[in-house]
Each structure stands twice: as structure tokens, then as C-alpha cells.
Write a protein that holds these residues in place. Structure first.
Motif, mmCIF file in Angstrom:
data_model
loop_
_atom_site.group_PDB
_atom_site.id
_atom_site.type_symbol
_atom_site.label_atom_id
_atom_site.label_comp_id
_atom_site.label_asym_id
_atom_site.label_seq_id
_atom_site.Cartn_x
_atom_site.Cartn_y
_atom_site.Cartn_z
ATOM 1 N N UNK A 84 0.338 -9.135 19.327
ATOM 2 C CA UNK A 84 1.293 -9.486 18.274
ATOM 3 C C UNK A 84 2.615 -9.959 18.845
ATOM 4 N N UNK A 85 3.175 -9.202 19.783
ATOM 5 C CA UNK A 85 4.482 -9.564 20.331
ATOM 6 C C UNK A 85 4.409 -10.806 21.212
ATOM 7 N N UNK A 86 3.272 -11.025 21.853
ATOM 8 C CA UNK A 86 3.134 -12.252 22.650
ATOM 9 C C UNK A 86 3.174 -13.469 21.730
ATOM 10 N N UNK A 87 2.503 -13.386 20.581
ATOM 11 C CA UNK A 87 2.503 -14.497 19.631
ATOM 12 C C UNK A 87 3.892 -14.703 19.033
ATOM 13 N N UNK A 88 4.577 -13.589 18.726
ATOM 14 C CA UNK A 88 5.917 -13.691 18.155
ATOM 15 C C UNK A 88 6.882 -14.319 19.147
ATOM 16 N N UNK A 89 6.911 -13.801 20.368
ATOM 17 C CA UNK A 89 7.870 -14.291 21.360
ATOM 18 C C UNK A 89 7.522 -15.696 21.839
ATOM 19 N N UNK A 90 6.240 -16.051 21.796
ATOM 20 C CA UNK A 90 5.849 -17.419 22.152
ATOM 21 C C UNK A 90 6.487 -18.404 21.182
ATOM 22 N N UNK A 91 6.431 -18.075 19.894
ATOM 23 C CA UNK A 91 7.038 -18.931 18.869
ATOM 24 C C UNK A 91 8.554 -18.919 18.984
ATOM 25 N N UNK A 92 9.145 -17.742 19.189
ATOM 26 C CA UNK A 92 10.595 -17.628 19.325
ATOM 27 C C UNK A 92 11.083 -18.416 20.534
ATOM 28 N N UNK A 93 10.330 -18.356 21.629
ATOM 29 C CA UNK A 93 10.725 -19.073 22.842
ATOM 30 C C UNK A 93 10.705 -20.579 22.620
ATOM 31 N N UNK A 94 9.680 -21.082 21.939
ATOM 32 C CA UNK A 94 9.614 -22.514 21.639
ATOM 33 C C UNK A 94 10.805 -22.943 20.786
ATOM 34 N N UNK A 95 11.095 -22.135 19.765
ATOM 35 C CA UNK A 95 12.214 -22.453 18.877
ATOM 36 C C UNK A 95 13.533 -22.430 19.623
ATOM 37 N N UNK A 96 13.717 -21.426 20.464
ATOM 38 C CA UNK A 96 14.956 -21.298 21.226
ATOM 39 C C UNK A 96 15.193 -22.501 22.123
ATOM 40 N N UNK A 97 14.133 -22.952 22.783
ATOM 41 C CA UNK A 97 14.268 -24.105 23.682
ATOM 42 C C UNK A 97 14.590 -25.376 22.888
ATOM 43 N N UNK A 98 13.971 -25.531 21.711
ATOM 44 C CA UNK A 98 14.237 -26.723 20.904
ATOM 45 C C UNK A 98 15.658 -26.715 20.360
ATOM 46 N N UNK A 99 16.172 -25.538 20.037
ATOM 47 C CA UNK A 99 17.541 -25.453 19.537
ATOM 48 C C UNK A 99 18.567 -25.823 20.607
ATOM 49 N N UNK A 100 18.157 -25.818 21.868
ATOM 50 C CA UNK A 100 19.071 -26.146 22.961
ATOM 51 C C UNK A 100 18.932 -27.592 23.432
ATOM 52 N N UNK A 101 18.073 -28.370 22.783
ATOM 53 C CA UNK A 101 17.897 -29.757 23.186
ATOM 54 C C UNK A 101 19.155 -30.571 22.883
ATOM 55 N N UNK A 102 19.451 -31.503 23.748
ATOM 56 C CA UNK A 102 20.668 -32.312 23.616
ATOM 57 C C UNK A 102 20.678 -33.148 22.338
ATOM 58 N N UNK A 103 19.520 -33.695 21.980
ATOM 59 C CA UNK A 103 19.469 -34.634 20.859
ATOM 60 C C UNK A 103 19.116 -33.977 19.530
ATOM 61 N N UNK A 104 19.090 -32.669 19.483
ATOM 62 C CA UNK A 104 18.736 -31.989 18.245
ATOM 63 C C UNK A 104 19.861 -32.104 17.223
ATOM 64 N N UNK A 105 19.508 -32.411 15.973
ATOM 65 C CA UNK A 105 20.515 -32.454 14.908
ATOM 66 C C UNK A 105 20.359 -31.245 14.006
ATOM 67 N N UNK A 106 21.319 -31.056 13.109
ATOM 68 C CA UNK A 106 21.331 -29.868 12.256
ATOM 69 C C UNK A 106 20.097 -29.820 11.351
ATOM 70 N N UNK A 107 19.709 -30.969 10.818
ATOM 71 C CA UNK A 107 18.553 -31.002 9.913
ATOM 72 C C UNK A 107 17.294 -30.542 10.644
ATOM 73 N N UNK A 108 17.080 -31.053 11.853
ATOM 74 C CA UNK A 108 15.894 -30.672 12.630
ATOM 75 C C UNK A 108 15.937 -29.185 12.995
ATOM 76 N N UNK A 109 17.126 -28.674 13.293
ATOM 77 C CA UNK A 109 17.266 -27.255 13.631
ATOM 78 C C UNK A 109 16.904 -26.378 12.440
ATOM 79 N N UNK A 110 17.375 -26.764 11.250
ATOM 80 C CA UNK A 110 17.072 -25.997 10.038
ATOM 81 C C UNK A 110 15.569 -26.007 9.761
ATOM 82 N N UNK A 111 14.940 -27.169 9.915
ATOM 83 C CA UNK A 111 13.507 -27.267 9.678
ATOM 84 C C UNK A 111 12.718 -26.416 10.655
ATOM 85 N N UNK A 112 13.150 -26.407 11.920
ATOM 86 C CA UNK A 112 12.451 -25.607 12.931
ATOM 87 C C UNK A 112 12.600 -24.119 12.646
ATOM 88 N N UNK A 113 13.785 -23.696 12.236
ATOM 89 C CA UNK A 113 13.995 -22.285 11.913
ATOM 90 C C UNK A 113 13.182 -21.870 10.693
#
Length: 277
Positions: free
Chosen positions: A211-240
């Protein structure tokens, strides 16, 4: 660390078109003698003055979620907005996500017990060269890693060896528990190894691991995408929102049933019990 975020409008040499570029250069590190909101605010103002940047042109602030930074009364963002009300504050989305996961896990006794056991396994192997040698004899590609206390999404690195090498890590602990060591410390090592092996073999631990591996795998992907240089607010909201839906799915009966299927596969593959105590 000083980073400024600004809009640069460059006019093309061949055309009359104006290209709008968003830039975010790193300037330099700034040494701090105090970490209070007042002192850091004064330091920021001095740095802006040194670089001939007017605080009146400031339109946004972004810091982590520490009380000295985001505090509504004495935080840096509040003191800067007292000078320039148009300098809106936006907290670090990645840090906010990290704190949410951190608080959610800490308020759950089962989660705390699970991660305590994971940490004890890492400490046990890393505290002795003899234990580590036995571990590497059983585990070829992955090694146990300590838990990060500040970046929860990075705990996926600590769970990955257990997720894919659980049986081999268990065998390493079993070998240590059956080995005759000299002295009282040797007896303690055997006892600790046996206790850790028993903890890893429980079906509740296996299910928590899945369970925690699946949760943290998703959280890790989201965290990395939120740190991308070209990410905009709309894309961040959709990812969250997507991450929120996935976490809600884990909480459903159907989601838990799917987790149990993977737990049974892992437990059966390592000859562990397949029922909760």
C-alpha cells in the motif's frame, strides 16, 4: 539561496514580434546569522537593494512552509507584503504536498509502526559491516536505504528494496539470527535479526508495504512534476486532483481488495503467512 523569477520580453531582430520569456536564474547563496522572519526579510531587502531591484516591482513571493517564512503575523511573506501589498505569496506546492503526507502518516499508528520497522531494518544492516556483507550476499541489485525525515516522497527509495527483495532480505536476517557470534553483542544481533525477520514476515507488514509503495510512488511522481520548470498552475492543479483521486481510490473497498491481491502474491512468493493475525 537567492533566486528571482521574472518576465523577459525580447524583440526579434528580424521581425517585430516580441517574445515573452519566463526566466528564473539562481543568483547566489546568502549567509544567515538568524532565521527569524524579521531578520530574513531585512536580508532580502538588502539583497534587492544591492542588485538595484526595486521592491515596488515585486509581484510574487515563494517560500517553503516554515513558520518563519509563511507565518501570517511574523513570517517573511507577511513583512514583505506590508511593504508591497501586491507581492502575493504562493507556498511551495511540493513542500505542501510533503507536509500533507507527513501529517497523514504521523496521525496513523499503523503507519508509524510500519515505517519504524523499515527504519530498524536499515539501521540494523548499516550498523555492522558483517551484517552488510551478509545482506549483499543475498541482495544483488538493491540495498536498504534510510528514511528521509523531511522529504516523504523520497521514502519510495527506502521501500523499493523491501518491495522487490523482501524474501532475500528476510533470508539475510534469518542467516544472521542463526549465526553464532561471540560476546553479548553477538547475542543481541541474533535476537534483533530474529525479531526483524518476524516483523517482515507478518501479512500486515506485507500489505502495508504494498500500500505505501503505491502511495509514495504516486506522490513521488507528482512531486517531481510540480518541480518542473515549464509547469503552469493549471497543470499543477490537474495533477494534484489526479493524485487526490488515486489516494481516494486506495481508501475504497475495491482499492483495498486490489492491494490485497498484490499482498497475497508477495506473501505466497516468499512463503509468508497470507492471513492477518
Amino acid at each position: 539561496m537567492t533566486i528571482i523569477h521574472f518576465v523577459d520580453m525580447e524583440k526579434s531582430a528580424e521581425e517585430d514580434n516580441v517574445e515573452v520569456l519566463i526566466k528564473e536564474p539562481f543568483l547566489h547563496f546568502v549567509s544567515l546569522k538568524e532565521t527569524t522572519g524579521a531578520f530574513m526579510s531585512e536580508t532580502i531587502l538588502q539583497e534587492l537593494e544591492t542588485m538595484s531591484l526595486s521592491v515596488e516591482n515585486l509581484r510574487g513571493q515563494g517560500y517553503d512552509n516554515g513558520s518563519n517564512m509563511k507565518g501570517k503575523d511574523n513570517g517573511v511573506h507577511r513583512k514583505m507584503m506590508e511593504i508591497n501589498p501586491r507581492a502575493f505569496f504562493v507556498p511551495c506546492s511540493t513542500h505542501s504536498l510533503n507536509l500533507s503526507v507527513n501529517d497523514a502518516a504521523r496521525c496513523c499508528l499503523e503507519a508509524s509502526s510500519f515505517f519504524d520497522l523499515v527504519q530498524h531494518v536499515c539501521v540494523f544492516f548499516s550498523s555492522s559491516t558483517c551484517h552488510w556483507e551478509i545482506l549483499t550476499h543475498h541482495v544483488n541489485y538493491l540495498t536498504v536505504k534510510p528514511l528521509s525525515q523531511t522529504r516523504w516522497e523520497s521514502r519510495i527509495d527506502a521501500l523499493k528494496p523491501l518491495r522487490y527483495e523482501l524474501g532475500n532480505i528476510y533470508d539475510a536476517l534469518t542467516e544472521i539470527s542463526d549465526t553464532t557470534f561471540t560476546g553479548s553483542s553477538g547475542n543481541t544481533a541474533c535476537s534483533d535479526a530474529e525479531a526483524l525477520a518476524n516483523g517482515l514476515s507478518k501479512f500486515k507488514f506485507v500489505t502495508s508495504l504494498i500500500l505505501w509503495y503505491k502511495i509514495l510512488f504516486e506522490i513521488n511522481l507528482t512531486s517531481k512534476q510540480l518541480q518542473e520548470k515549464n509547469l503552469n498552475i493549471h497543470a499543477a492543479i490537474q495533477k494534484l486532483k489526479q493524485t487526490k483521486n488515486i489516494l481516494e481510490e486506495f481508501r475504497s473497498d475495491e482499492g483495498f481488495e486490489r492491494t490485497l491481491v498484490y499482498s497475497l502474491e508477495l506473501a505466497e512468493g516468499t512463503d509468508f503467512p497470507t492471513e492477518f493475525e
